[in-house]
Design an enzyme around this catalytic site. Structure first.
Site, PDB file in Angstrom:
ATOM      1  N   TYR A 140       3.450   5.705  -0.017  1.00 22.79           N
ATOM      2  CA  TYR A 140       2.763   6.596   0.926  1.00 22.79           C
ATOM      3  C   TYR A 140       1.689   5.799   1.645  1.00 22.79           C
ATOM      4  O   TYR A 140       0.965   5.006   1.023  1.00 22.79           O
ATOM      5  CB  TYR A 140       2.119   7.773   0.200  1.00 22.79           C
ATOM      6  CG  TYR A 140       1.231   8.625   1.099  1.00 22.79           C
ATOM      7  CD1 TYR A 140       1.763   9.657   1.851  1.00 22.79           C
ATOM      8  CD2 TYR A 140      -0.138   8.364   1.213  1.00 22.79           C
ATOM      9  CE1 TYR A 140       0.963  10.418   2.686  1.00 22.79           C
ATOM     10  CE2 TYR A 140      -0.945   9.116   2.048  1.00 22.79           C
ATOM     11  CZ  TYR A 140      -0.385  10.148   2.783  1.00 22.79           C
ATOM     12  OH  TYR A 140      -1.177  10.887   3.614  1.00 22.79           O
ATOM     13  N   GLU A 191       0.728   9.213   9.697  1.00 20.76           N
ATOM     14  CA  GLU A 191       1.153   9.255   8.293  1.00 20.76           C
ATOM     15  C   GLU A 191       2.603   8.815   8.158  1.00 20.76           C
ATOM     16  O   GLU A 191       3.474   9.284   8.889  1.00 20.76           O
ATOM     17  CB  GLU A 191       1.002  10.678   7.747  1.00 20.76           C
ATOM     18  CG  GLU A 191       1.422  10.819   6.289  1.00 20.76           C
ATOM     19  CD  GLU A 191       1.346  12.250   5.800  1.00 20.76           C
ATOM     20  OE1 GLU A 191       0.405  12.587   5.062  1.00 20.76           O
ATOM     21  OE2 GLU A 191       2.246  13.056   6.180  1.00 20.76           O
TER      22      GLU A 191
END
Length: 403
Positions: free
Chosen positions: A125, A213
């Site tokens: 992530y 993101e």
């Protein structure tokens, strides 16, 4: 401004960021053509079908009334066509959309990058956003990428790393290497990750993002580092520098009342309350919303008409607020600094007459330049508009209106 995954991926590719390739499709026929193109490029029968909406949690979300997930793998042309047909035109309900869900108008047919190879695959992530407290951009990253990153942050916050970037120096090489090291990467994967993070940060700055993101950031079996998903939010105040990006705006994904407000340069955000607000200035709007809460009501919206409120903007604000069936009263709170209160009062009166059939209480609090003249105009208008000078007076009137 939010972008779809397929749009965001195309933008970061221009900065040298490797992505999971794919084709956006609006029909089943287009999805079939996309699958054929992907198969010819990869010689892999698998492809991923991804619903394109402005919300996260698509992989766990379902098309309303079915068991169809918002992200699914097709193993053949027939399966891809079936999945695309199930998703397109349906309403996808995810943890971020709420029960109402969002209609899916496009799907992304993407390469399957999870194929086996000489090395194990891994999901990470990584996101970049502004840390307002420190006045610096921060790169947040974790070795635990995938659909459950929120749970990771909640249960094991020690697995979330942060790297702050000073605005004067930008992302330094040692910081990119530190991120790759904390991911536990080595050799070619380490080098590719350093390059990926560096280019992604350049994209964040160059595109004037407020948030970028990548979840998951994926290490393939042959040690490539690619963006499998991409969520991008752009700073609206910087769109004047990116007219080509502004053209990518998908109005179908936005609240219709907020879109209409934008046409009149009104700053509008819909809320779930019963008192409509029309205020000039964000700070005064926040104070007005607090006052409504203390008076026993709940704000139905945030609406800032700015410092140049006139009859046209006031009428537009009225029309937008009146579209909400939950509104039981409207509070107009204007401080006349640049704007003259009597002009606003005249705008309120004109709007009231033009709209007609207004059967809910309207409270107008005007303070500042020509406030007394404004109150006189409203009081003598013969309309069912209640005026106030003090904020406490307006609070009492709101309390009575929602009692």
């Amino acid at each position: 401004m939010n972008l779809h995954e397929y749009q965001a991926k195309e933008l970061i590719k221009k900065y040298g960021v490797p992505v999971q390739e794919g084709y956006a499709s609006s029909t089943v026929h287009e999805a079939e053509e996309a699958y054929r193109n992907i198969k010819s490029q990869t010689q892999n029968n698998f492809a991923v079908v991804k619903a394109q909406i402005h919300a996260g949690g698509r992989g766990k979300g379902k098309i309303k009334g079915t068991e169809q997930r918002g992200v699914a793998v097709g193993k053949s042309l027939e399966e891809v066509a079936t999945i695309a047909g199930n998703i397109l035109g349906g309403t996808l309900v995810t943890i971020q959309t709420g029960e109402a869900g969002k209609k899916v108008n496009k799907v992304l047919i993407a390469q399957d990058v999870y194929y086996p190879g000489p090395n194990p695959t891994k999901e990470f992530y990584l996101s970049i956003l502004l840390d307002r407290a420190k006045g610096q951009n921060v790169i947040m990253y974790s070795t635990e990428g995938g659909m459950d990153i929120e749970e990771v942050a909640h249960k094991t916050p020690d697995k979330i790393f942060k790297e702050w970037v000073h605005p004067s120096g930008g992302l330094l090489p040692f910081q990119a290497r530190k991120i790759a090291f904390n991911f536990g990467l080595k050799g070619e994967a380490f080098k590719n990750c350093v390059k990926f993070v560096t280019n992604l940060y350049n994209a964040y700055v160059g595109l004037d993002c407020s948030m970028l993101e990548i979840n998951p950031l994926f290490k393939t079996s042959d040690d490539k580092i690619i963006a499998v998903d991409c969520k991008m939010n752009l700073d609206d105040n910087a769109l004047m520098r990116h007219p080509d990006i502004e053209a990518l705006r998908d109005l179908a994904e936005e609240d219709p009342t907020e879109v209409e407000a934008g046409k009149y340069n009104l700053n509008f955000v819909k809320l779930d309350g019963n008192v409509g607000c029309m205020v000039n200035g964000a700070g005064l709007a926040m104070a007005t919303m607090d006052m409504i809460k203390l008076s026993g009501g709940n704000p139905a919206n945030f609406l800032d008409v700015g410092g140049t409120a006139n009859a046209q903007t006031v009428e537009a604000g009225f029309r937008i607020i009146m579209k909400d069936p939950n509104v039981k009263a409207i509070l107009i709170n204007i401080f006349g600094g640049i704007v003259r209160c009597d002009r606003v009062a005249a705008g309120v009166i004109d709007a009231y007459k033009n709209l007609g059939n207004i059967n809910i209480p309207i409270i107008v609090r005007l303070q500042g330049t020509n406030a007394e003249e404004a109150k006189k105009l409203i009081d003598e208008s013969g309309l069912k508009v209640q005026s106030a000078i003090l904020l406490s007076e307006a609070a009492d009137l709101v309390k009575k209106a929602v009692a």
